[in-house]
Design an enzyme around this catalytic site. Structure first.
Site, PDB file in Angstrom:
ATOM      1  N   LYS A  10       0.838  -1.202   0.000  1.00 50.57           N
ATOM      2  CA  LYS A  10       0.000   0.000   0.000  1.00 50.57           C
ATOM      3  C   LYS A  10       0.881   1.262   0.000  1.00 50.57           C
ATOM      4  O   LYS A  10       2.105   1.188   0.196  1.00 50.57           O
ATOM      5  CB  LYS A  10      -0.917  -0.034   1.221  1.00 50.57           C
ATOM      6  CG  LYS A  10      -1.958  -1.164   1.179  1.00 50.57           C
ATOM      7  CD  LYS A  10      -2.866  -1.074   2.398  1.00 50.57           C
ATOM      8  CE  LYS A  10      -3.849  -2.214   2.474  1.00 50.57           C
ATOM      9  NZ  LYS A  10      -4.725  -2.119   3.661  1.00 50.57           N
ATOM     10  N   TYR A  50     -12.222  -2.031  -3.466  1.00 52.85           N
ATOM     11  CA  TYR A  50     -13.042  -2.066  -2.247  1.00 52.85           C
ATOM     12  C   TYR A  50     -14.481  -1.838  -2.698  1.00 52.85           C
ATOM     13  O   TYR A  50     -15.034  -0.741  -2.543  1.00 52.85           O
ATOM     14  CB  TYR A  50     -12.595  -0.977  -1.268  1.00 52.85           C
ATOM     15  CG  TYR A  50     -11.218  -1.197  -0.680  1.00 52.85           C
ATOM     16  CD1 TYR A  50     -10.944  -2.319   0.089  1.00 52.85           C
ATOM     17  CD2 TYR A  50     -10.183  -0.275  -0.884  1.00 52.85           C
ATOM     18  CE1 TYR A  50      -9.673  -2.528   0.639  1.00 52.85           C
ATOM     19  CE2 TYR A  50      -8.917  -0.464  -0.337  1.00 52.85           C
ATOM     20  CZ  TYR A  50      -8.677  -1.599   0.420  1.00 52.85           C
ATOM     21  OH  TYR A  50      -7.430  -1.798   0.971  1.00 52.85           O
ATOM     22  N   ASN A 127      -1.543  -0.323   7.355  1.00 57.22           N
ATOM     23  CA  ASN A 127      -1.048  -1.668   7.668  1.00 57.22           C
ATOM     24  C   ASN A 127      -0.226  -2.280   6.532  1.00 57.22           C
ATOM     25  O   ASN A 127      -0.098  -3.490   6.425  1.00 57.22           O
ATOM     26  CB  ASN A 127      -2.200  -2.581   8.101  1.00 57.22           C
ATOM     27  CG  ASN A 127      -3.267  -2.736   7.035  1.00 57.22           C
ATOM     28  OD1 ASN A 127      -3.145  -2.177   5.940  1.00 57.22           O
ATOM     29  ND2 ASN A 127      -4.309  -3.477   7.337  1.00 57.22           N
ATOM     30  N   HIS A 130      -2.073  -5.252   1.440  1.00 56.47           N
ATOM     31  CA  HIS A 130      -3.352  -5.933   1.257  1.00 56.47           C
ATOM     32  C   HIS A 130      -3.037  -7.307   0.710  1.00 56.47           C
ATOM     33  O   HIS A 130      -2.191  -7.441  -0.183  1.00 56.47           O
ATOM     34  CB  HIS A 130      -4.247  -5.183   0.260  1.00 56.47           C
ATOM     35  CG  HIS A 130      -5.388  -6.033  -0.218  1.00 56.47           C
ATOM     36  ND1 HIS A 130      -6.533  -6.202   0.523  1.00 56.47           N
ATOM     37  CD2 HIS A 130      -5.528  -6.816  -1.320  1.00 56.47           C
ATOM     38  CE1 HIS A 130      -7.339  -7.038  -0.128  1.00 56.47           C
ATOM     39  NE2 HIS A 130      -6.751  -7.425  -1.241  1.00 56.47           N
ATOM     40  N   GLU A 141      -9.749 -10.149  -7.656  1.00 57.10           N
ATOM     41  CA  GLU A 141      -8.755  -9.071  -7.509  1.00 57.10           C
ATOM     42  C   GLU A 141      -7.653  -9.190  -8.571  1.00 57.10           C
ATOM     43  O   GLU A 141      -7.204  -8.183  -9.118  1.00 57.10           O
ATOM     44  CB  GLU A 141      -8.163  -9.101  -6.096  1.00 57.10           C
ATOM     45  CG  GLU A 141      -9.199  -8.687  -5.042  1.00 57.10           C
ATOM     46  CD  GLU A 141      -8.732  -8.891  -3.609  1.00 57.10           C
ATOM     47  OE1 GLU A 141      -7.571  -9.313  -3.404  1.00 57.10           O
ATOM     48  OE2 GLU A 141      -9.528  -8.630  -2.702  1.00 57.10           O
TER      49      GLU A 141
HETATM   50  P1  AMP Z   1      -7.271  -4.641   3.248  1.00 59.28           P
HETATM   51  O1  AMP Z   1      -8.554  -5.227   2.719  1.00 59.28           O
HETATM   52  O2  AMP Z   1      -6.268  -5.677   3.506  1.00 59.28           O
HETATM   53  O3  AMP Z   1      -6.776  -3.493   2.462  1.00 59.28           O
HETATM   54  O4  AMP Z   1      -7.582  -4.088   4.715  1.00 59.28           O
HETATM   55  C1  AMP Z   1      -8.723  -3.435   5.009  1.00 59.28           C
HETATM   56  C2  AMP Z   1      -9.191  -3.907   6.355  1.00 59.28           C
HETATM   57  O5  AMP Z   1      -8.611  -3.085   7.354  1.00 59.28           O
HETATM   58  C3  AMP Z   1     -10.677  -3.795   6.527  1.00 59.28           C
HETATM   59  O6  AMP Z   1     -11.275  -5.042   6.291  1.00 59.28           O
HETATM   60  C4  AMP Z   1     -10.876  -3.374   7.961  1.00 59.28           C
HETATM   61  O7  AMP Z   1     -11.205  -4.500   8.740  1.00 59.28           O
HETATM   62  C5  AMP Z   1      -9.535  -2.882   8.429  1.00 59.28           C
HETATM   63  N1  AMP Z   1      -9.459  -1.456   8.797  1.00 59.28           N
HETATM   64  C6  AMP Z   1      -8.738  -0.517   8.167  1.00 59.28           C
HETATM   65  N2  AMP Z   1      -8.868   0.676   8.791  1.00 59.28           N
HETATM   66  C7  AMP Z   1      -9.656   0.492   9.853  1.00 59.28           C
HETATM   67  C8  AMP Z   1     -10.139   1.348  10.887  1.00 59.28           C
HETATM   68  N3  AMP Z   1      -9.833   2.639  10.938  1.00 59.28           N
HETATM   69  N4  AMP Z   1     -10.964   0.798  11.806  1.00 59.28           N
HETATM   70  C9  AMP Z   1     -11.287  -0.511  11.738  1.00 59.28           C
HETATM   71  N5  AMP Z   1     -10.856  -1.357  10.807  1.00 59.28           N
HETATM   72  C10 AMP Z   1     -10.046  -0.875   9.857  1.00 59.28           C
END
Ligand code: AMP
Length: 163
Positions: A10, A50, A127, A130, A141
Site C-alpha cells: 500500500k 473495495y 497496515n 493488502h 482481484e
Molecule cells: P485490506 O482489505 O487488507 O486493504 O484491509 C482493510 C481492512 O482493514 C478492513 O477489512 C478493515 O477490517 C480494516 N481497517 C482498516 N482501517 C480500519 C479502521 N480505521 N478501523 C477498523 N478497521 C479498519
C-alpha cells in the site's frame, strides 16, 4: 492446491521504502512472483477493489477511509503463486490490525498502530499490505489488477520442490 493471490504494497509501504523488504519475504518463502507492477490508482479504480459490497461488512465510513488511503500514492501490485498461497501469504503478512500482529510477520515487524487509534484519527489503518482473503477474492482481484498478458508462466527454482 497451487493457488494465486494478489498482494498490494500500500502507499505507506511504498513511501517508507519497504518494497524490497516485503518482496524478499515472499521470495524467501519460495513463492513465485508471476506478475508485478507499480500503479497509482484513482478513486474509480479503488472503488472496484473495495467494492460496494464491503459496506455491509465494514460500513460506508470505513470504506471511504480505505478508498482515501489506497489513492494516496502509488502501490505495488504483485501476483504470487504457490501451494496454499492465499493462507501462506496472510500468515507472513500478519493480523490486519498491526497492534495484534505477531513479531516476525511483516505488519508485526514494521507497524504497530491499533484500530482504536485509526478510528480516532478518522482514517484507514496504515497496515502496509493488502492480501486477498480467499479464493474468490483472489480471482476477482487478480482479474481487476492484471491482464492475462501481464501474468507470466516461467520456470522457477522452487518448481521442483512444489510441483
Ligand atoms: P485490506 O482489505 O487488507 O486493504 O484491509 C482493510 C481492512 O482493514 C478492513 O477489512 C478493515 O477490517 C480494516 N481497517 C482498516 N482501517 C480500519 C479502521 N480505521 N478501523 C477498523 N478497521 C479498519
Amino acid at each position: 492446491m497451487i493457488e494465486q493471490t494478489l498482494v498490494l504494497i500500500k502507499p505507506d509501504g511504498v513511501a517508507r521504502g519497504l518494497i524490497g523488504e516485503v518482496i524478499s519475504r515472499f521470495e524467501r518463502q519460495g513463492l513465485k512472483i508471476i506478475g508485478m507492477k507499480m500503479q497509482w490508482v484513482d478513486k474509480e479504480f479503488a472503488g472496484k477493489h473495495y467494492a460496494e459490497d464491503i459496506v455491509k461488512r465494514l460500513g460506508e465510513k470505513l470504506r471511504n477511509f480505505l478508498l482515501d488511503f489506497i489513492v494516496e500514492g502509488p502501490v505495488v501490485a504483485i501476483v504470487l503463486e504457490g501451494v496454499h498461497v492465499i493462507e501462506n501469504v496472510r500468515k507472513i503478512v500478519g493480523d490486519t490490525e498491526p497492534k495484534g500482529a505477531q513479531p516476525g510477520t511483516i505488519r508485526g515487524d514494521y507497524c504497530h498502530v491499533s484500530y482504536d487509534y485509526a478510528d480516532k484519527e478518522e482514517k484507514a489503518i496504515r497496515n502496509l499490505i493488502h492480501a486477498s482473503g480467499n479464493k474468490e477474492d483472489a480471482k476477482n482481484e487478480i482479474e481487476l489488477w492484471f491482464t492475462k498478458e501481464e501474468l507470466h508462466d516461467y520456470p522457477h527454482s522452487q518448481d521442483k520442490f512444489t510441483r
